[in-house]
Enzyme design. Structure first.
Site, mmCIF file in Angstrom:
data_model
loop_
_atom_site.group_PDB
_atom_site.id
_atom_site.type_symbol
_atom_site.label_atom_id
_atom_site.label_comp_id
_atom_site.label_asym_id
_atom_site.label_seq_id
_atom_site.Cartn_x
_atom_site.Cartn_y
_atom_site.Cartn_z
ATOM 1 N N ASN A 10 0.864 -1.181 0.000
ATOM 2 C CA ASN A 10 0.000 0.000 0.000
ATOM 3 C C ASN A 10 0.899 1.230 0.000
ATOM 4 O O ASN A 10 1.508 1.560 1.016
ATOM 5 C CB ASN A 10 -0.902 -0.017 1.243
ATOM 6 C CG ASN A 10 -1.787 1.206 1.336
ATOM 7 O OD1 ASN A 10 -1.993 1.915 0.346
ATOM 8 N ND2 ASN A 10 -2.311 1.468 2.515
ATOM 9 N N LYS A 12 0.108 4.326 -0.235
ATOM 10 C CA LYS A 12 -0.492 5.495 0.419
ATOM 11 C C LYS A 12 -0.266 6.743 -0.454
ATOM 12 O O LYS A 12 -0.309 6.633 -1.675
ATOM 13 C CB LYS A 12 0.055 5.640 1.843
ATOM 14 C CG LYS A 12 -0.124 4.349 2.651
ATOM 15 C CD LYS A 12 0.248 4.496 4.100
ATOM 16 C CE LYS A 12 0.068 3.164 4.816
ATOM 17 N NZ LYS A 12 0.361 3.261 6.268
ATOM 18 N N HIS A 93 -9.353 1.358 5.622
ATOM 19 C CA HIS A 93 -8.016 1.498 6.212
ATOM 20 C C HIS A 93 -8.069 2.422 7.422
ATOM 21 O O HIS A 93 -8.836 3.380 7.461
ATOM 22 C CB HIS A 93 -7.035 2.043 5.176
ATOM 23 C CG HIS A 93 -5.604 1.930 5.593
ATOM 24 N ND1 HIS A 93 -5.016 2.853 6.439
ATOM 25 C CD2 HIS A 93 -4.654 1.010 5.304
ATOM 26 C CE1 HIS A 93 -3.754 2.496 6.636
ATOM 27 N NE2 HIS A 93 -3.510 1.389 5.963
ATOM 28 N N GLU A 95 -6.233 4.734 8.425
ATOM 29 C CA GLU A 95 -5.986 6.145 8.150
ATOM 30 C C GLU A 95 -7.212 6.819 7.540
ATOM 31 O O GLU A 95 -7.416 8.022 7.731
ATOM 32 C CB GLU A 95 -4.758 6.273 7.241
ATOM 33 C CG GLU A 95 -3.473 5.921 7.973
ATOM 34 C CD GLU A 95 -2.329 5.512 7.082
ATOM 35 O OE1 GLU A 95 -1.266 5.158 7.611
ATOM 36 O OE2 GLU A 95 -2.492 5.512 5.842
ATOM 37 N N GLU A 163 -4.882 -4.527 11.184
ATOM 38 C CA GLU A 163 -3.832 -3.528 11.336
ATOM 39 C C GLU A 163 -4.040 -2.756 12.632
ATOM 40 O O GLU A 163 -4.857 -1.823 12.678
ATOM 41 C CB GLU A 163 -3.859 -2.532 10.168
ATOM 42 C CG GLU A 163 -3.447 -3.107 8.840
ATOM 43 C CD GLU A 163 -3.162 -2.000 7.836
ATOM 44 O OE1 GLU A 163 -2.131 -2.076 7.149
ATOM 45 O OE2 GLU A 163 -3.957 -1.049 7.745
ATOM 46 N N GLY A 169 3.470 2.277 10.647
ATOM 47 C CA GLY A 169 4.502 3.275 10.400
ATOM 48 C C GLY A 169 5.291 3.698 11.618
ATOM 49 O O GLY A 169 6.053 4.659 11.569
ATOM 50 N N SER A 208 3.991 -2.115 10.238
ATOM 51 C CA SER A 208 5.458 -2.161 10.382
ATOM 52 C C SER A 208 6.033 -3.532 10.045
ATOM 53 O O SER A 208 6.955 -4.018 10.708
ATOM 54 C CB SER A 208 5.870 -1.735 11.800
ATOM 55 O OG SER A 208 5.479 -0.405 12.064
#
Length: 250
Positions: A10, A12, A93, A95, A163, A169, A208
């Site tokens: 992904n 992003k 997702h 985010e 996730e 990240g 990660s």
């Protein structure tokens, strides 16, 4: 049931046409690992050139709108990304949930829209750090699955990705036991919702994932692959994860 490992990248809000050269080595690695499925989701602007450059690689969209068309300025439909060359879409997702305030119902609507257009779906779920610290991780994930997963979900088009938001990240990852527990709970919830079809649905871990920890994470029960963020931006970091998945699938 044996499920093929899936390693999905992904990008992003990263990448450019020049960056698509990374797909050459990623595609070569995918061809060298026939027992593993490899996919890369890129920004909308790169779907067409990515699909043109790597026609044998599954290229996806990072999001879609649930409506087929209409007055939704700045949004893109499932049909639009499919026409551009996408074969799947990521929905729900973390985010999107945090930054765009999307709900589990939004994720469900987007997953349904993508499937209706013939796209594959990777649907994400996961708790925040505060929810984990409060001991609510399991309940949060179960609730997200219940509200996000379409009733007709099956492994031929649907993939779930766990996730934990606090691991994306950050370089932090949950313990093996924590990942195994959530994936087992996710599998049980899927069985409750869709019956035997749940055994064919892949559950990815994301947060990660690197070449250094891939073997440990991908070896956990009910972990059927990885949804990879930052490490998918370059072949040098993404290919080792593909190679590790291939070794585990042999």
């Amino acid at each position: 049931m044996t499920r093929r490992k899936l390693v999905a990248g992904n990008w992003k809000m990263n990448g450019s046409r020049r960056a698509l050269s990374e797909l050459d080595a990623i595609l070569a690695a995918a061809k060298a690992a026939p027992a593993v499925d490899v996919a890369v989701a890129v920004p909308f602007t790169l779907i067409d050139p990515a699909a043109q450059r790597a026609p044998d690689l599954a290229i996806g969209a990072e999001d879609i709108h649930e409506a087929a068309s209409g007055a939704h300025t700045g949004c893109v439909s499932a049909a639009m990304v499919q026409e551009a060359g996408a074969s799947f879409a990521i929905v729900g997702h973390s985010e999107r949930r945090s930054d765009q305030h999307e709900t589990s119902h939004d994720a469900w609507a987007k997953a349904s829209a993508a499937h209706g257009q013939g796209l594959g779906v990777i649907l994400c779920c996961g708790e925040t750090e505060a929810e984990r610290d409060a001991g609510r991780a399991e309940r949060v994930v179960q609730a997200q699955i219940e509200k996000s997963v379409p009733d007709n979900a099956s492994g031929d088009w649907f993939t779930l990705a766990y996730e934990p938001r606090w691991a994306i990240g950050t370089g932090r990852t949950p313990t093996i036991d924590e990942i195994e527990t959530i994936h087992a709970i996710a599998r049980a919830k899927l069985r409750q919702m869709v019956g035997e079809a749940a055994d064919g649905i892949r559950i990815l871990y994301g947060g990660s994932v690197t070449g250094d920890n891939a073997a440990t994470i991908l070896g956990i029960a009910n972990v059927d692959g990885a949804l990879v963020g930052g490490a998918s931006l370059t072949a040098a970091k993404f290919v080792p994860i593909i190679e590790t998945a291939s070794t585990l699938n042999d």
